[in-house]
Structures are given as structure tokens and as C-alpha cells.
Design a protein around this motif. Structure first.
Motif, PDB file in Angstrom:
ATOM      1  N   VAL A 185     -14.301   3.610  -5.552  1.00 40.42           N
ATOM      2  CA  VAL A 185     -14.719   4.355  -4.517  1.00 40.42           C
ATOM      3  C   VAL A 185     -15.661   3.598  -3.246  1.00 40.42           C
ATOM      4  N   SER A 186     -15.510   2.259  -3.606  1.00 37.09           N
ATOM      5  CA  SER A 186     -16.132   1.324  -2.743  1.00 37.09           C
ATOM      6  C   SER A 186     -15.310  -0.026  -2.655  1.00 37.09           C
ATOM      7  N   ASP A 187     -15.793  -0.601  -1.646  1.00 35.71           N
ATOM      8  CA  ASP A 187     -15.376  -1.919  -1.348  1.00 35.71           C
ATOM      9  C   ASP A 187     -16.262  -3.055  -1.551  1.00 35.71           C
ATOM     10  N   GLU A 188     -17.173  -2.829  -2.329  1.00 34.89           N
ATOM     11  CA  GLU A 188     -18.382  -3.673  -2.601  1.00 34.89           C
ATOM     12  C   GLU A 188     -17.731  -4.876  -3.432  1.00 34.89           C
ATOM     13  N   ASN A 214       0.895  -1.087   0.040  1.00 38.16           N
ATOM     14  CA  ASN A 214      -0.015   0.028   0.328  1.00 38.16           C
ATOM     15  C   ASN A 214       0.986   1.302  -0.029  1.00 38.16           C
ATOM     16  N   PRO A 215       0.865   2.279  -1.111  1.00 36.69           N
ATOM     17  CA  PRO A 215       1.557   3.212  -1.178  1.00 36.69           C
ATOM     18  C   PRO A 215       0.972   4.348  -0.628  1.00 36.69           C
ATOM     19  N   TRP A 216      -0.442   4.193  -0.137  1.00 32.84           N
ATOM     20  CA  TRP A 216      -1.105   5.253   0.686  1.00 32.84           C
ATOM     21  C   TRP A 216      -0.872   5.613   2.117  1.00 32.84           C
ATOM     22  N   THR A 217      -0.646   6.515   2.583  1.00 33.77           N
ATOM     23  CA  THR A 217      -0.518   6.962   4.121  1.00 33.77           C
ATOM     24  C   THR A 217      -1.801   7.752   4.675  1.00 33.77           C
ATOM     25  N   ILE A 218      -2.489   6.982   5.552  1.00 30.20           N
ATOM     26  CA  ILE A 218      -3.712   7.617   5.960  1.00 30.20           C
ATOM     27  C   ILE A 218      -3.277   8.490   7.338  1.00 30.20           C
ATOM     28  N   LEU A 219      -3.547   9.497   7.418  1.00 29.81           N
ATOM     29  CA  LEU A 219      -3.398  10.542   8.368  1.00 29.81           C
ATOM     30  C   LEU A 219      -4.355  10.794   9.418  1.00 29.81           C
ATOM     31  N   GLN A 220      -5.819  10.585   8.959  1.00 29.04           N
ATOM     32  CA  GLN A 220      -7.010  10.788   9.707  1.00 29.04           C
ATOM     33  C   GLN A 220      -8.023  10.279   8.850  1.00 29.04           C
ATOM     34  N   GLU A 221      -9.182   9.550   9.513  1.00 25.50           N
ATOM     35  CA  GLU A 221     -10.402   8.823   9.209  1.00 25.50           C
ATOM     36  C   GLU A 221     -11.352   9.568   9.769  1.00 25.50           C
ATOM     37  N   LYS A 222     -12.590  10.077   8.915  1.00 19.92           N
ATOM     38  CA  LYS A 222     -13.740  10.551   9.680  1.00 19.92           C
ATOM     39  C   LYS A 222     -14.998  10.210   9.111  1.00 19.92           C
ATOM     40  N   PRO A 223     -15.781   9.397   9.825  1.00 25.42           N
ATOM     41  CA  PRO A 223     -17.014   8.768   9.479  1.00 25.42           C
ATOM     42  C   PRO A 223     -17.982   9.959   8.925  1.00 25.42           C
ATOM     43  N   VAL A 224     -18.587   9.828   7.810  1.00 22.54           N
ATOM     44  CA  VAL A 224     -19.411  10.928   7.422  1.00 22.54           C
ATOM     45  C   VAL A 224     -20.736  10.549   7.366  1.00 22.54           C
ATOM     46  N   TYR A 225     -21.143   9.178   7.221  1.00 18.17           N
ATOM     47  CA  TYR A 225     -22.678   8.995   6.894  1.00 18.17           C
ATOM     48  C   TYR A 225     -22.580   7.270   7.149  1.00 18.17           C
ATOM     49  N   LYS A 259     -14.443   6.771   0.685  1.00 19.23           N
ATOM     50  CA  LYS A 259     -14.616   5.346   0.747  1.00 19.23           C
ATOM     51  C   LYS A 259     -16.253   5.041   0.925  1.00 19.23           C
ATOM     52  N   VAL A 260     -16.993   4.350   0.200  1.00 23.04           N
ATOM     53  CA  VAL A 260     -18.147   3.807   0.516  1.00 23.04           C
ATOM     54  C   VAL A 260     -18.008   2.398   1.077  1.00 23.04           C
ATOM     55  N   HIS A 261     -18.349   2.209   2.291  1.00 21.53           N
ATOM     56  CA  HIS A 261     -18.328   0.665   2.444  1.00 21.53           C
ATOM     57  C   HIS A 261     -19.733   0.018   2.414  1.00 21.53           C
ATOM     58  N   ASN A 320     -25.868   4.140   7.366  1.00 17.54           N
ATOM     59  CA  ASN A 320     -27.181   3.262   7.399  1.00 17.54           C
ATOM     60  C   ASN A 320     -27.217   2.107   7.440  1.00 17.54           C
ATOM     61  N   PRO A 321     -28.281   1.193   7.389  1.00 20.95           N
ATOM     62  CA  PRO A 321     -28.279  -0.111   7.476  1.00 20.95           C
ATOM     63  C   PRO A 321     -27.475  -0.824   6.209  1.00 20.95           C
ATOM     64  N   TRP A 322     -27.352  -0.184   5.149  1.00 19.70           N
ATOM     65  CA  TRP A 322     -26.579  -0.800   3.980  1.00 19.70           C
ATOM     66  C   TRP A 322     -25.103  -0.352   3.735  1.00 19.70           C
ATOM     67  N   ILE A 323     -25.023   0.879   3.909  1.00 17.62           N
ATOM     68  CA  ILE A 323     -23.434   1.502   3.551  1.00 17.62           C
ATOM     69  C   ILE A 323     -23.028   2.566   4.681  1.00 17.62           C
ATOM     70  N   SER A 324     -21.837   2.731   4.719  1.00 18.55           N
ATOM     71  CA  SER A 324     -21.355   3.927   5.376  1.00 18.55           C
ATOM     72  C   SER A 324     -20.220   4.527   4.483  1.00 18.55           C
ATOM     73  N   LEU A 325     -19.978   5.707   4.806  1.00 23.13           N
ATOM     74  CA  LEU A 325     -19.220   6.765   3.944  1.00 23.13           C
ATOM     75  C   LEU A 325     -18.153   7.247   4.869  1.00 23.13           C
ATOM     76  N   THR A 326     -16.768   7.008   4.731  1.00 27.46           N
ATOM     77  CA  THR A 326     -15.592   7.501   5.565  1.00 27.46           C
ATOM     78  C   THR A 326     -14.701   8.314   4.432  1.00 27.46           C
ATOM     79  N   GLU A 327     -14.399   9.468   5.213  1.00 31.60           N
ATOM     80  CA  GLU A 327     -13.447  10.450   4.607  1.00 31.60           C
ATOM     81  C   GLU A 327     -12.311  10.395   5.024  1.00 31.60           C
ATOM     82  N   TYR A 328     -11.194  10.011   4.404  1.00 31.40           N
ATOM     83  CA  TYR A 328      -9.645   9.892   4.779  1.00 31.40           C
ATOM     84  C   TYR A 328      -8.934  11.054   4.218  1.00 31.40           C
TER      85      TYR A 328
END
Length: 191
Positions: free
Chosen positions: A125-128, A5-16, A40-42, A18-26
Motif C-alpha cells: 500500500v505504500s512506497d515507504e 510492470n504488468p499493471w496498466t494505469i488508466l487514470q490517477e486521482k490525488p485523494v489526500y 497508494k500512500v506516498h 499533507n506535509p508527510w504523506i499523499s494518497l493517490t487512487e488509481y
């Protein structure tokens, strides 16, 4: 070929959520060294789809109006597989979900099941994750769609479904991939 993985995550913030999906901004440092954000849409469920094929090489499509597209869509039967968060996806649970979706949407029950495809549906954009099954040995029973589904079932020769993919009349990714995979299996004599 770099597989780390060449990406470095500095911080993550849950944005949304519901019972089917979640959205996180990194907040990230990208592979080139620049700072930026990534969303990322999970998906909380694993997608399952079924390509039913009878003894005469007919298949069954489901037509429905898709809210997210604001358009009508022809697709193979599909739905979601519920599983425990953070645990590996069980093939048994996904197969049971595929069997349930086939019966709910078309009224069909199959005696032979084969996993023909595993795929990520929109990995930018998602891990589906999705599993596509081939179902054979079909017996007609009664469909029981969910209240959110107003479905039209269409039985047609498999070659016609393949032609619909070629003409852009089927655009759902699991349907396109499943139909193309089955066409390849047919061409290679693996049906």
C-alpha cells in the motif's frame, strides 16, 4: 521470472495530501486483465532507524505511545529523512538524519556508523523506504525529543532485545528487522 510492470494505469486521482504523506487512487487494469482500483500512500520522507550498541553489547530502546496503533511500543530510535521530491535519496542526508534522531531521542552520539539494512516497510500500500544503521562508539549527551514525543529510554543487553522480538514484545518493523539483522551479523562473527 517477469520483472516488467504488468499493471496498466488508466487514470490517477490525488485523494489526500499533507506535509508527510499523499494518497493517490488509481483506476487500473490488473495483471489478470480485470479493471479495478489501487490506492497508494506516498511517504515524502525516507525512514531512518538506528540500532545503537555499546562496547558491552548493550542496546537502547525507545518506548512511546503510538497514536496510529493506540498502543505502547518499544522500538529502536527512528525518524524521517527529509529530501527533495523527485530526486534520488542521498546516503549522506539519510546518515545525517539517523545521527540527528539518535541524539534527539536518546542523547547518544556515535563515532562509527554502518548501514546494515535497506527495506520497504509496507509495499502493498505504500512506497515507504527505510534505512537501518548500526551505531557504535557511543558517548552519552543530552536527549532533546520533539514535542510530539514522550519517550522512555531503556538500556538493555542486546540478547534481551532479541528475546523481546522473539516474544512479540517489539513489533515495529524497522526495529524487528534491525535486531534480527544484527543477531545474524553476530552469529556470523561480523560484529
Amino acid at each position: 521470472m517477469q520483472e516488467q510492470n504488468p499493471w496498466t494505469i488508466l487514470q490517477e486521482k490525488p485523494v489526500y495530501d499533507n506535509p508527510w504523506i499523499s494518497l493517490t487512487e488509481y483506476d487500473v487494469i490488473n495483471p489478470g486483465g480485470g479493471k479495478g482500483i489501487y490506492g497508494k500512500v506516498h511517504f515524502k520522507n525516507t525512514a531512518v532507524a538506528v540500532l545503537p550498541v555499546d562496547a558491552d553489547l548493550n542496546t537502547f530502546l525507545v518506548g512511546q505511545y503510538r497514536f496510529t496503533l493506540d498502543a505502547y511500543s518499544w522500538e529502536i530510535p527512528a525518524g524521517g529523512c527529509l529530501h527533495e521530491p523527485g530526486k534520488p535519496v542521498s546516503q549522506d542526508i539519510c546518515l545525517a538524519a539517523a545521527q540527528r534522531e539518535l541524539l534527539e531521542e536518546t542523547g547518544l552520539v556515535a563515532s562509527h556508523w554502518q548501514l546494515i539494512l535497506t527495506m520497504h516497510l509496507s509495499n502493498s500500500v505504500s512506497d515507504e523506504l527505510a534505512y537501518v544503521y548500526l551505531a557504535k562508539g557511543l558517548v552519552q549527551q543530552e536527549a532533546a525529543p520533539e514535542e510530539t514525543e514522550q519517550l522512555v529510554i531503556r538500556k538493555l543487553p542486546f540478547g534481551e532485545a532479541f528475546s523481546m522480538v522473539e516474544k512479540g514484545q517489539i513489533t515495529d518493523s524497522m526495529s524487528v528487522a534491525g535486531i534480527l539483522k544484527l543477531r545474524l551479523m553476530q552469529a556470523e562473527g561480523r560484529l
